[in-house]
Design a protein around this motif. Structure first.
Motif, short mmCIF file in Angstrom:
data_model
loop_
_atom_site.label_atom_id
_atom_site.label_comp_id
_atom_site.label_asym_id
_atom_site.label_seq_id
_atom_site.Cartn_x
_atom_site.Cartn_y
_atom_site.Cartn_z
N LYS A 51 0.88 -1.06 0.08
CA LYS A 51 0.04 -0.04 -0.09
C LYS A 51 0.75 1.29 -0.04
O LYS A 51 1.81 1.30 0.54
CB LYS A 51 -0.85 0.06 1.31
N LYS A 52 0.38 2.30 -0.65
CA LYS A 52 1.12 3.64 -0.69
C LYS A 52 1.41 4.24 0.80
O LYS A 52 0.03 4.02 1.51
CB LYS A 52 0.40 4.56 -1.85
N HIS A 53 2.26 5.00 0.90
CA HIS A 53 2.68 5.61 2.09
C HIS A 53 1.48 6.87 2.12
O HIS A 53 1.12 7.48 1.11
CB HIS A 53 3.83 6.30 2.05
N PRO A 54 0.85 6.99 3.41
CA PRO A 54 -0.16 8.12 3.47
C PRO A 54 0.20 9.32 2.75
O PRO A 54 -0.57 9.97 2.28
CB PRO A 54 -0.25 8.32 4.87
N ASP A 55 1.59 9.97 2.93
CA ASP A 55 1.93 11.25 2.38
C ASP A 55 1.86 10.82 0.69
O ASP A 55 1.60 12.09 0.29
CB ASP A 55 3.59 11.25 2.89
N VAL A 56 2.02 10.05 0.08
CA VAL A 56 1.84 9.73 -1.39
C VAL A 56 0.24 10.06 -1.73
O VAL A 56 0.16 10.82 -2.55
CB VAL A 56 2.21 8.38 -1.87
N LEU A 57 -0.47 9.57 -1.08
CA LEU A 57 -1.94 9.86 -1.22
C LEU A 57 -2.34 11.34 -0.97
O LEU A 57 -2.73 11.91 -1.61
CB LEU A 57 -2.85 8.87 -0.42
N ARG A 58 -1.69 11.58 0.43
CA ARG A 58 -1.97 13.25 0.53
C ARG A 58 -1.27 14.03 -0.38
O ARG A 58 -2.23 15.01 -0.69
CB ARG A 58 -1.49 13.39 2.27
N LYS A 59 -0.27 14.07 -0.66
CA LYS A 59 0.52 15.07 -1.36
C LYS A 59 -0.02 14.84 -3.05
O LYS A 59 -0.03 15.90 -3.82
CB LYS A 59 2.01 14.82 -1.43
N GLY A 60 -0.50 13.75 -3.43
CA GLY A 60 -1.14 13.29 -4.71
C GLY A 60 -2.22 14.10 -4.94
O GLY A 60 -2.31 14.53 -6.07
N LYS A 61 -2.94 14.46 -3.90
CA LYS A 61 -4.27 15.38 -4.21
C LYS A 61 -3.73 17.01 -4.53
O LYS A 61 -4.37 17.53 -4.99
CB LYS A 61 -5.09 15.20 -3.02
N THR A 62 -2.65 17.21 -4.36
CA THR A 62 -1.83 18.55 -4.35
C THR A 62 -1.63 18.68 -5.84
O THR A 62 -1.26 20.00 -6.28
CB THR A 62 -1.00 19.08 -3.29
#
Length: 354
Positions: free
Chosen positions: A175-186
């Motif tokens: 699973k992707k690191h939470p920061d990948v998902l969070r920053k991906g939205k930016t």
């Protein structure tokens, strides 16, 4: 070499922005996120291949990749390819087609907007990318833009600070690191989401992938030169597909770990000839991360860079246009102020000084 000062780095960025007129995303890409890159990429969760990490594994991906690689090994070691030269040549051609869809299409065109393309070339790039059979264009572009904007941090999908295995293929097995998902939205994806051609391609991606990556390429050898079905399936669905994936992954792993840094020594990406050979010119990675808008992704143009060769050919017939490059002045400034001294001009200068 003295590390670049903040003022010097800002000066270089100002030059690059004025010369290339790149958008806000590329300005962020051009400036290495030094502060973030110094952060620890792991938090103790990913200590080894078989354990000591907290991220849930994606077992369907792991099993699928194991089967793919075992099939490729079987295909490579059990077939008489000397007497199957037509199939071997066909495999190289197919590899070039699929590779161009990734390097020229997903990477240089859709992710970085290094050039503009007319409709015929867009369709060719979409078909070539379909032959590659990787993730949807939306996923590919988003992950790569996040990789550039937050390179070598927890937000980097294939952060090389977590080791060769993770950056090569491990990032697809968990699973992707939470920061990948969070920053991906930016990351700005409006250009991709608003393109009706890409929207259609993404909507029916699995159909495109099955038809262009597996079905049609497998049907051609038996019907055109009487190849056996077993060989056709093994060569296309396992050997060719497996090699293409590993060549693509090598840009994330080899080209972020082993090589020199003639343009920017304070970032992880390096110049790697092996990767440039197998990935159609994508291994000149220190250059690419220093000047991500350049359609050549390298200073030397066509040398070990057949993607650039194809783009130049399409440029001659007008299907590719407004190809962005980097001025020699800016390249020279980066080499002299921020490189590791390994560029041939710096080596020549050292020889003359002696």
């Amino acid at each position: 070499m003295v590390p670049p000062s903040t003022a010097a780095l800002a000066n270089v960025l100002e030059i690059s922005t004025q010369e290339c007129k790149i958008d806000h995303v590329k300005v962020l890409e051009a400036k290495p996120n030094i502060k973030n890159s110094q952060k620890s990429a792991s938090r103790g969760e990913y200590k080894c291949f078989l354990g000591s990490f907290k991220t849930p594994l994606i077992w369907t991906n792991i099993i699928g990749l194991i089967i793919l690689h075992l099939g490729a090994i079987y295909g490579l070691t059990t077939h008489d390819y000397i007497n199957k030269w037509k199939t071997v040549i066909y495999g190289f051609i197919l590899g070039g087609i699929s590779g161009f869809g990734v390097t020229g299409g997903a990477h240089r065109y859709w992710t970085h907007k290094c050039f503009k393309a007319k409709l015929p070339l867009k369709i060719i790039l979409l078909v070539c990318y379909s032959v590659a059979g990787q993730n949807t264009l939306k996923e590919w572009v988003r992950d790569h833009r996040v990789h550039h904007k937050f390179s070598e941090t927890d937000a980097d999908p294939h952060n090389s600070k977590r080791g060769f295995w993770f950056s090569h293929v491990g990032w697809l097995c968990m699973k992707k690191h939470p920061d990948v998902l969070r920053k991906g939205k930016t990351v700005d994806m409006t250009d991709i989401m608003s393109d009706p051609l890409i929207a259609f391609h993404v909507r029916y991606w699995m159909i495109f992938k099955l038809i262009f990556c597996f079905i049609i390429p497998t049907l051609i050898p038996p019907y055109f030169w009487g190849e056996t079905w077993k060989t056709a399936i093994l060569c296309n669905c396992f050997v060719r597909y497996c090699l293409l994936l590993n060549f693509t992954w090598s840009v994330n792993s080899f080209a972020h770990i082993w090589g020199n840094k003639p343009y920017e020594k304070d970032i992880k990406p390096v110049e790697n000839k092996f990767v440039s050979l197998v990935a159609m010119g994508e291994g000149w990675h220190n250059y690419h991360h220093s000047f991500p808008w350049d359609y050549r992704a390298a200073e030397m143009g066509k040398f070990l860079n057949c993607t650039t060769l194809w783009l130049d050919l399409f440029s001659k017939i007008g299907w590719a246009y407004d190809l962005k490059t980097t001025s020699p002045k800016l390249i020279r400034t980066m080499i002299e102020k921020h490189g590791d001294g390994s560029h041939e001009t710096m080596r020549s200068r050292k020889k003359l000084s002696h």
